[in-house]
Design a protein around this motif. Structure first.
Motif, PDB file in Angstrom:
ATOM      1  N   GLU A 121       8.539  -0.794   3.331  1.00 36.82           N
ATOM      2  CA  GLU A 121       7.713  -1.392   2.280  1.00 36.82           C
ATOM      3  C   GLU A 121       6.610  -0.410   1.919  1.00 36.82           C
ATOM      4  N   ASP A 122       6.549  -0.067   0.653  1.00 35.26           N
ATOM      5  CA  ASP A 122       5.589   0.924   0.191  1.00 35.26           C
ATOM      6  C   ASP A 122       5.338   0.710  -1.293  1.00 35.26           C
TER       7      ASP A 122
ATOM      8  N   LYS B  56       0.832  -1.191   0.000  1.00 29.32           N
ATOM      9  CA  LYS B  56       0.000   0.000   0.000  1.00 29.32           C
ATOM     10  C   LYS B  56       0.874   1.250   0.000  1.00 29.32           C
ATOM     11  N   GLN B  57       0.332   2.313  -0.535  1.00 32.92           N
ATOM     12  CA  GLN B  57       1.062   3.577  -0.547  1.00 32.92           C
ATOM     13  C   GLN B  57       0.746   4.344   0.731  1.00 32.92           C
ATOM     14  N   HIS B  58       1.797   4.762   1.425  1.00 28.06           N
ATOM     15  CA  HIS B  58       1.646   5.419   2.717  1.00 28.06           C
ATOM     16  C   HIS B  58       1.979   6.904   2.611  1.00 28.06           C
TER      17      HIS B  58
ATOM     18  N   ILE C 277       5.902   8.317   3.548  1.00 17.41           N
ATOM     19  CA  ILE C 277       6.377   7.071   2.948  1.00 17.41           C
ATOM     20  C   ILE C 277       6.872   6.095   4.011  1.00 17.41           C
ATOM     21  N   ASN C 278       6.526   4.847   3.824  1.00 16.66           N
ATOM     22  CA  ASN C 278       7.106   3.777   4.621  1.00 16.66           C
ATOM     23  C   ASN C 278       8.352   3.297   3.880  1.00 16.66           C
TER      24      ASN C 278
END
Length: 340
Positions: A74-75, A65-67, A70-71
Motif C-alpha cells: 500500500e503506497d 502515504k508515499q514511502h 516503495i511499499n
C-alpha cells in the motif's frame, strides 16, 4: 376511534420509502492508455423500484502515504492524479446485461447544478473526499435499469525500471448493497506476450482472475458483500506505456511476485479455514435441528398427546328394565310421589 386514527395520521404523516432495489450486475470495461491513464465505462444494473441512485467515483486514497523505498502493498504512488467525468446515461433493459450492453444506445442524463432543482433524468455532481458523488434522479417501478458511467483517471500506471503495473481498487467499498455479479475487463494498450504480463485480485474471496488473451484480463465475482473492496493488480512490459509520467528507479517485478505469492497463499489458507468453519457450523446446525425434532416428538407422545377416549354407544332406549321410581329421577332429576 376512527376519528382519532385519522387525526393522528394528519398530525403525524407517515412517509413510506419507495426505494427498494437489488444490484444485479456491475460490469467494468477499463482500458489502459499509453500515457498511463485509464478510461473506464462502468455499467451498474439495478432491479426494483427507486427514484434516485447514488454513485461514488474515487481516484485516490488520501489515507495512503508515499514511502521510500516503495511499499508494494500500500503506497500513495498508486493513486491517480485526477478524474475526468465523461457523463452518465441510462436505459431500461429486459434481458440479462452483458458487455455488449455497454455498446448499446443509452439516453444521456443532463446535469443539474442543485439538488433542489434536479428533475427526473438528471444528475447532480458533488465533491467527496478523494473523488466525486453522482446523485442520479431516475424513477423506476419494478423495473430493470442500467446506468452507464464514463470517466477517465490520470496517472494510474506506475512505470518501474523493469516493469509497469496497475494496482487499482475497482470496487472501493462504495456500494451499500450486495452485488450479485461483478465482472471487470482490463485491456492493455497492445498485446503483451512476455512473462511480465501477470494479474492478481484481492478482496472478495470468491473473486477469480484470468487472462482472456494477450491483451485483456478478466475478473469475476459473485454475491460481493456490501462495502467490500475488490482490487486488481496487473504487471506488464514497461514499453506499453512509454508516455507514463509516474516512474520509479525500482527493479520491482521480483518483489511484486514475492509479495503476491505470499498474499495468495494467505488468502487460500483464509478461504480454507472459512470453508471448514462453514462446514462445521452447518453440521452443528443439522445435528441440533435433528436433536430438537426428536426431543419434541418425545415430549409430544409422553406429555402432550391427547388420550384416546372410547365414546359409549348411544342408546335411545333404557338398557335395563328399571322400575318407574328409578326412571323418574333419570328423566326429571328428582323423585316425587307420582312414581310411587
Amino acid at each position: 376511534m376512527k376519528k382519532i386514527i385519522y387525526l393522528i395520521i394528519l398530525l403525524f404523516p407517515i412517509t413510506v420509502s419507495a426505494i427498494s432495489y437489488d444490484i444485479e450486475n456491475v460490469l467494468i470495461d477499463a482500458n489502459i492508455l499509453e500515457d498511463g491513464s485509464m478510461e473506464v465505462k462502468e455499467l451498474v444494473v439495478l432491479n426494483g423500484s427507486f427514484q434516485e441512485f447514488n454513485k461514488n467515483i474515487t481516484y485516490r486514497n488520501s489515507h495512503l502515504k508515499q514511502h521510500e523505498p516503495i511499499n508494494f502493498t500500500e503506497d500513495a504512488i498508486y493513486n491517480g492524479s485526477k478524474m475526468e467525468f465523461l457523463g452518465v446515461s441510462a436505459k431500461k433493459i429486459e434481458n440479462q446485461a452483458t458487455f455488449d450492453t455497454i455498446e448499446e444506445d443509452f439516453e444521456p442524463l443532463n446535469k443539474a447544478f442543485y439538488k433542489e432543482d434536479a428533475k427526473n433524468l438528471e444528475y447532480v455532481e458533488s465533491s467527496i473526499q478523494d473523488g466525486k458523488n453522482y446523485q442520479i434522479f431516475y424513477r423506476a417501478s419494478y423495473e430493470t435499469v442500467a446506468f452507464l458511467f464514463s470517466y477517465k483517471i490520470e496517472d494510474v500506471v506506475v512505470s518501474h525500471l523493469d516493469v509497469a503495473e496497475l494496482y487499482w481498487p475497482f470496487v472501493a467499498e462504495n456500494y451499500d448493497s450486495e452485488i450479485e455479479s461483478l465482472e471487470i475487463h482490463l485491456t492493455l494498450p497492445k498485446e503483451e506476450p512476455s512473462d511480465f504480463f501477470q494479474a492478481w485480485v484481492h478482496g472478495d474471496l470468491t473473486s477469480t482472475i484470468q487472462k482472456m488473451n494477450q491483451k485483456t484480463v478478466v475478473l469475476t465475482a459473485r454475491n460481493v458483500r456490501p462495502k467490500t473492496k475488490t482490487e486488481m493488480r496487473v504487471t506488464f512490459d514497461v514499453n506499453l506505456t512509454p508516455l507514463s509520467k509516474k516512474t520509479t528507479t525500482e527493479e520491482a517485478f521480483s518483489k511484486i511476485i514475492e509479495i503476491e505469492e505470499n498474499r495468495t497463499q494467505k488468502e487460500i489458507e483464509t478461504k480454507s479455514r472459512t470453508d471448514l468453519l462453514t462446514q462445521v457450523i452447518s453440521m452443528i446446525c443439522f445435528f441440533y435441528s435433528v436433536t430438537l425434532i426428536i426431543w419434541w416428538i418425545f415430549v409430544y407422545f409422553k406429555y402432550d398427546k391427547e388420550p384416546k377416549i372410547k365414546t359409549p354407544k348411544y342408546n335411545k332406549d333404557f338398557i335395563e328394565n328399571y322400575n318407574v321410581e328409578v326412571v323418574e329421577p333419570l328423566l326429571n332429576g328428582n323423585i316425587t310421589h307420582h312414581a310411587f
